[in-house]
Design a protein around this motif. Structure first.
Motif, PDB file in Angstrom:
ATOM      1  N   ILE A  99     -13.774  -3.746   9.449  1.00 56.56           N
ATOM      2  CA  ILE A  99     -13.105  -4.793   8.677  1.00 56.56           C
ATOM      3  C   ILE A  99     -11.747  -5.083   9.317  1.00 56.56           C
ATOM      4  CG2 ILE A  99     -12.152  -5.413   6.421  1.00 56.56           C
ATOM      5  CD1 ILE A  99     -14.202  -3.580   5.164  1.00 56.56           C
ATOM      6  N   PRO A 100     -11.449  -6.355   9.627  1.00 54.55           N
ATOM      7  CA  PRO A 100     -10.124  -6.701  10.140  1.00 54.55           C
ATOM      8  C   PRO A 100      -9.110  -6.698   9.002  1.00 54.55           C
ATOM      9  CG  PRO A 100     -11.450  -8.668   9.869  1.00 54.55           C
ATOM     10  CD  PRO A 100     -12.347  -7.496   9.562  1.00 54.55           C
ATOM     11  N   PRO A 101      -7.816  -6.651   9.301  1.00 52.09           N
ATOM     12  CA  PRO A 101      -6.789  -6.589   8.248  1.00 52.09           C
ATOM     13  C   PRO A 101      -6.890  -7.719   7.233  1.00 52.09           C
ATOM     14  CG  PRO A 101      -5.827  -6.173  10.397  1.00 52.09           C
ATOM     15  CD  PRO A 101      -7.247  -6.584  10.648  1.00 52.09           C
ATOM     16  N   GLU A 102      -7.262  -8.931   7.707  1.00 57.66           N
ATOM     17  CA  GLU A 102      -7.310 -10.059   6.779  1.00 57.66           C
ATOM     18  C   GLU A 102      -8.459  -9.941   5.780  1.00 57.66           C
ATOM     19  OE1 GLU A 102      -9.100 -11.229  10.788  1.00 57.66           O
ATOM     20  OE2 GLU A 102      -7.332 -10.177  10.008  1.00 57.66           O
ATOM     21  N   GLY A 103      -9.346  -8.959   6.012  1.00 52.65           N
ATOM     22  CA  GLY A 103     -10.459  -8.782   5.104  1.00 52.65           C
ATOM     23  C   GLY A 103     -10.150  -7.888   3.924  1.00 52.65           C
ATOM     24  N   LEU A 104      -8.865  -7.547   3.731  1.00 47.25           N
ATOM     25  CA  LEU A 104      -8.509  -6.613   2.673  1.00 47.25           C
ATOM     26  C   LEU A 104      -7.894  -7.297   1.453  1.00 47.25           C
ATOM     27  CD1 LEU A 104      -6.989  -3.735   4.826  1.00 47.25           C
ATOM     28  CD2 LEU A 104      -9.314  -3.966   3.943  1.00 47.25           C
ATOM     29  N   ALA A 105      -8.172  -8.554   1.267  1.00 51.77           N
ATOM     30  CA  ALA A 105      -7.635  -9.266   0.101  1.00 51.77           C
ATOM     31  C   ALA A 105      -8.201  -8.671  -1.175  1.00 51.77           C
ATOM     32  CB  ALA A 105      -7.995 -10.753   0.200  1.00 51.77           C
ATOM     33  N   ASP A 106      -7.444  -8.766  -2.248  1.00 54.32           N
ATOM     34  CA  ASP A 106      -7.831  -8.142  -3.510  1.00 54.32           C
ATOM     35  C   ASP A 106      -9.188  -8.607  -4.015  1.00 54.32           C
ATOM     36  OD1 ASP A 106      -5.571  -6.637  -3.592  1.00 54.32           O
ATOM     37  OD2 ASP A 106      -4.455  -8.052  -4.851  1.00 54.32           O
ATOM     38  N   GLU A 107      -9.538  -9.865  -3.717  1.00 52.30           N
ATOM     39  CA  GLU A 107     -10.784 -10.375  -4.266  1.00 52.30           C
ATOM     40  C   GLU A 107     -11.990 -10.030  -3.385  1.00 52.30           C
ATOM     41  OE1 GLU A 107      -8.711 -13.618  -1.893  1.00 52.30           O
ATOM     42  OE2 GLU A 107      -8.206 -12.086  -3.386  1.00 52.30           O
ATOM     43  N   GLY A 108     -11.799  -9.291  -2.333  1.00 45.90           N
ATOM     44  CA  GLY A 108     -12.899  -8.982  -1.434  1.00 45.90           C
ATOM     45  C   GLY A 108     -13.887  -8.025  -2.056  1.00 45.90           C
ATOM     46  N   GLU A 167      -9.443   1.348  -1.395  1.00 43.80           N
ATOM     47  CA  GLU A 167      -8.233   2.156  -1.418  1.00 43.80           C
ATOM     48  C   GLU A 167      -8.031   2.866  -0.079  1.00 43.80           C
ATOM     49  OE1 GLU A 167      -4.727   3.607  -2.456  1.00 43.80           O
ATOM     50  OE2 GLU A 167      -5.904   2.155  -3.625  1.00 43.80           O
ATOM     51  N   MET A 168      -9.124   3.359   0.516  1.00 45.86           N
ATOM     52  CA  MET A 168      -9.013   4.005   1.817  1.00 45.86           C
ATOM     53  C   MET A 168      -8.583   3.010   2.888  1.00 45.86           C
ATOM     54  SD  MET A 168      -9.036   6.536   3.765  1.00 45.86           S
ATOM     55  CE  MET A 168      -9.653   7.811   2.646  1.00 45.86           C
ATOM     56  N   LEU A 169      -9.117   1.811   2.852  1.00 45.27           N
ATOM     57  CA  LEU A 169      -8.729   0.803   3.832  1.00 45.27           C
ATOM     58  C   LEU A 169      -7.249   0.446   3.687  1.00 45.27           C
ATOM     59  CD1 LEU A 169     -11.909  -1.446   3.646  1.00 45.27           C
ATOM     60  CD2 LEU A 169     -11.176  -0.087   5.608  1.00 45.27           C
ATOM     61  N   ARG A 170      -6.755   0.390   2.446  1.00 43.67           N
ATOM     62  CA  ARG A 170      -5.326   0.113   2.248  1.00 43.67           C
ATOM     63  C   ARG A 170      -4.471   1.283   2.763  1.00 43.67           C
ATOM     64  NH1 ARG A 170      -7.340  -2.480  -2.486  1.00 43.67           N
ATOM     65  NH2 ARG A 170      -6.923  -4.719  -2.381  1.00 43.67           N
ATOM     66  N   SER A 171      -4.942   2.507   2.541  1.00 36.99           N
ATOM     67  CA  SER A 171      -4.211   3.667   3.066  1.00 36.99           C
ATOM     68  C   SER A 171      -4.187   3.640   4.591  1.00 36.99           C
ATOM     69  CB  SER A 171      -4.870   4.964   2.575  1.00 36.99           C
ATOM     70  OG  SER A 171      -4.790   5.078   1.167  1.00 36.99           O
ATOM     71  N   GLN A 172      -5.307   3.264   5.188  1.00 32.26           N
ATOM     72  CA  GLN A 172      -5.340   3.095   6.642  1.00 32.26           C
ATOM     73  C   GLN A 172      -4.287   2.084   7.085  1.00 32.26           C
ATOM     74  OE1 GLN A 172      -9.143   1.751   7.924  1.00 32.26           O
ATOM     75  NE2 GLN A 172     -10.033   3.795   8.103  1.00 32.26           N
ATOM     76  N   THR A 173      -4.279   0.946   6.410  1.00 34.63           N
ATOM     77  CA  THR A 173      -3.377  -0.138   6.796  1.00 34.63           C
ATOM     78  C   THR A 173      -1.923   0.323   6.776  1.00 34.63           C
ATOM     79  OG1 THR A 173      -4.931  -1.799   5.960  1.00 34.63           O
ATOM     80  CG2 THR A 173      -2.644  -2.491   6.245  1.00 34.63           C
ATOM     81  N   GLU A 174      -1.547   1.096   5.761  1.00 35.47           N
ATOM     82  CA  GLU A 174      -0.178   1.613   5.682  1.00 35.47           C
ATOM     83  C   GLU A 174       0.126   2.536   6.854  1.00 35.47           C
ATOM     84  OE1 GLU A 174       0.325   3.465   1.921  1.00 35.47           O
ATOM     85  OE2 GLU A 174       0.039   1.613   0.758  1.00 35.47           O
ATOM     86  N   ARG A 175      -0.805   3.446   7.183  1.00 42.06           N
ATOM     87  CA  ARG A 175      -0.569   4.370   8.289  1.00 42.06           C
ATOM     88  C   ARG A 175      -0.523   3.656   9.635  1.00 42.06           C
ATOM     89  NH1 ARG A 175      -1.395   9.716   8.617  1.00 42.06           N
ATOM     90  NH2 ARG A 175      -0.251   9.346  10.545  1.00 42.06           N
ATOM     91  N   LEU A 176      -1.288   2.583   9.760  1.00 44.36           N
ATOM     92  CA  LEU A 176      -1.384   1.891  11.044  1.00 44.36           C
ATOM     93  C   LEU A 176      -0.255   0.905  11.285  1.00 44.36           C
ATOM     94  CD1 LEU A 176      -5.221   1.150  10.972  1.00 44.36           C
ATOM     95  CD2 LEU A 176      -4.068   2.861  12.398  1.00 44.36           C
ATOM     96  N   ALA A 177       0.484   0.552  10.248  1.00 43.44           N
ATOM     97  CA  ALA A 177       1.506  -0.492  10.382  1.00 43.44           C
ATOM     98  C   ALA A 177       2.499  -0.229  11.512  1.00 43.44           C
ATOM     99  CB  ALA A 177       2.229  -0.679   9.053  1.00 43.44           C
ATOM    100  N   PRO A 207      -5.897  -4.866  19.638  1.00 43.17           N
ATOM    101  CA  PRO A 207      -6.658  -5.239  18.438  1.00 43.17           C
ATOM    102  C   PRO A 207      -7.061  -3.990  17.652  1.00 43.17           C
ATOM    103  CG  PRO A 207      -7.546  -6.280  20.425  1.00 43.17           C
ATOM    104  CD  PRO A 207      -6.590  -5.223  20.875  1.00 43.17           C
ATOM    105  N   VAL A 208      -7.169  -4.143  16.343  1.00 40.38           N
ATOM    106  CA  VAL A 208      -7.513  -3.019  15.468  1.00 40.38           C
ATOM    107  C   VAL A 208      -8.671  -3.418  14.566  1.00 40.38           C
ATOM    108  CG1 VAL A 208      -6.713  -1.443  13.665  1.00 40.38           C
ATOM    109  CG2 VAL A 208      -5.141  -2.154  15.491  1.00 40.38           C
ATOM    110  N   GLU A 209      -9.656  -2.536  14.452  1.00 40.17           N
ATOM    111  CA  GLU A 209     -10.735  -2.670  13.484  1.00 40.17           C
ATOM    112  C   GLU A 209     -10.694  -1.463  12.559  1.00 40.17           C
ATOM    113  OE1 GLU A 209     -13.963  -4.948  16.400  1.00 40.17           O
ATOM    114  OE2 GLU A 209     -14.247  -2.839  15.831  1.00 40.17           O
ATOM    115  N   GLN A 210     -10.919  -1.681  11.284  1.00 36.65           N
ATOM    116  CA  GLN A 210     -10.873  -0.598  10.304  1.00 36.65           C
ATOM    117  C   GLN A 210     -12.233  -0.420   9.653  1.00 36.65           C
ATOM    118  OE1 GLN A 210      -6.619  -2.261   8.921  1.00 36.65           O
ATOM    119  NE2 GLN A 210      -7.383  -0.620   7.596  1.00 36.65           N
ATOM    120  N   ALA A 211     -12.604   0.841   9.451  1.00 31.13           N
ATOM    121  CA  ALA A 211     -13.868   1.144   8.787  1.00 31.13           C
ATOM    122  C   ALA A 211     -13.658   2.319   7.856  1.00 31.13           C
ATOM    123  CB  ALA A 211     -14.954   1.479   9.816  1.00 31.13           C
TER     124      ALA A 211
END
Length: 314
Positions: A212-221, A229-239, A249-253
């Protein structure tokens, strides 16, 4: 880490160490680093050196013949000398201890998954396991040919640097190593984390691997709450790493259960799998590296980097 830190290739003259040497030479070229080829002398050579030194027998040769040194020069095709930016050292002591000492300050230490003395049925030799558990620098273990799986370009992890991330525990050094490797390779970092799921009859086993790319983490997804929640935790650590490496480029799973299986699968096509070395009980010489690192190291089909917390393990 020093900017002139070398890439170390640990060799013993076996075909397994030849694969590691070739991988290490490529890494040194990518990073613009010196390549240090290290060979721990066999016991009989070390005994000879000790006996000669104690007896002071001038009639004996100064050094025991080191055929591995000749093998290295032959492999590199430079006759009696080594190419610029490459040097060779023969070491004394046990393999883990000698490589632990020389690895201090290295960019990385590269070795084969099995040595000359290993049983063919073993996936990982005792020396490789011990060095990966104790070295003060990142250790890259390159699998032998029987384990190395051919990849197709269509696979999700093809050519990427795959990072196993525990959002709450993985040290920053591990993330930095993965992003630096992706930067010099001009490739993507694919981040894989696991989240806990309660057992349920409807639990789908072998859920498809999703990135999942960062833009795929919208609340309505879509996605289960634990996954999101794990993807959001990833995003914080990766910032901070995204800021430091804006061109990577970054991909998250996020996957349910244990990340080890997903990382092993990804290793079939990844350029490199990077995991942290977690010691459940922090002791300087602990041989435990954490359950995920242990599983990936024993079963991966491609190169695996085991990265310690550098400021603590030197």
């Amino acid at each position: 880490m020093s900017s002139n830190a070398p890439v170390i290739a640990a060799v013993d003259g076996s075909e397994h160490s030849l694969v590691a040497l070739q991988w290490a030479r490529g890494a040194a070229l990518r990073h613009g680093a010196e390549l240090l080829i290290a060979h721990v002398l066999p016991d009989h050579a070390q005994l000879y050196a000790g006996r000669r030194a104690s007896l002071h027998d001038a009639r004996q040769p100064d050094e025991f013949a080191d055929p591995v040194g000749d093998w290295v020069r032959g492999v590199l095709g430079e006759g009696p000398t080594l190419p610029d930016g490459v040097r060779y050292e023969s070491l004394e002591g046990s393999v883990p201890e000698a490589l632990r000492v020389i690895g201090s300050g290295a960019l990385m230490l590269v070795m084969g998954s099995r040595g000359r003395g290993g049983f063919a049925s073993l996936l990982l030799g005792s020396s490789s396991r011990a060095v990966a558990s104790t070295a003060p620098c990142p250790v890259v273990v390159v699998p032998h040919a029987e384990r190395n799986a051919a990849a197709t370009a269509s696979e999700e992890s093809a050519g990427r640097v795959v990072l196993g991330l525990h959002a709450a525990e993985t040290p920053d050094d591990v993330l930095s190593f993965a992003f630096a490797e992706a930067a010099v390779r001009g490739t993507t970092v694919q981040v894989v984390s696991a989240y806990a799921v309660p057992p349920a009859p409807a639990l789908v086993i072998d859920r498809p691997f999703e990135v999942i790319p960062p833009e795929g983490l919208a609340d309505e997804g879509d996605g289960v709450p634990a996954e999101r929640e794990m993807l959001r935790s990833q995003t914080e650590r990766l910032a901070p790493l995204r800021t430091r490496y804006p061109d990577v480029p970054v991909e998250q799973a996020a996957v349910p259960g244990d990340a080890a299986g997903r990382l092993v699968d990804a290793s079939r096509s990844a350029a490199l799998v990077v995991v942290g070395r977690h010691h459940p009980r922090r002791t300087a010489m602990s041989l435990q590296i954490g359950s995920v690192a242990h599983a990936v190291l024993h079963h991966a089909h491609g190169p695996v980097a085991i990265v310690p917390t550098l400021k603590d393990d030197v």
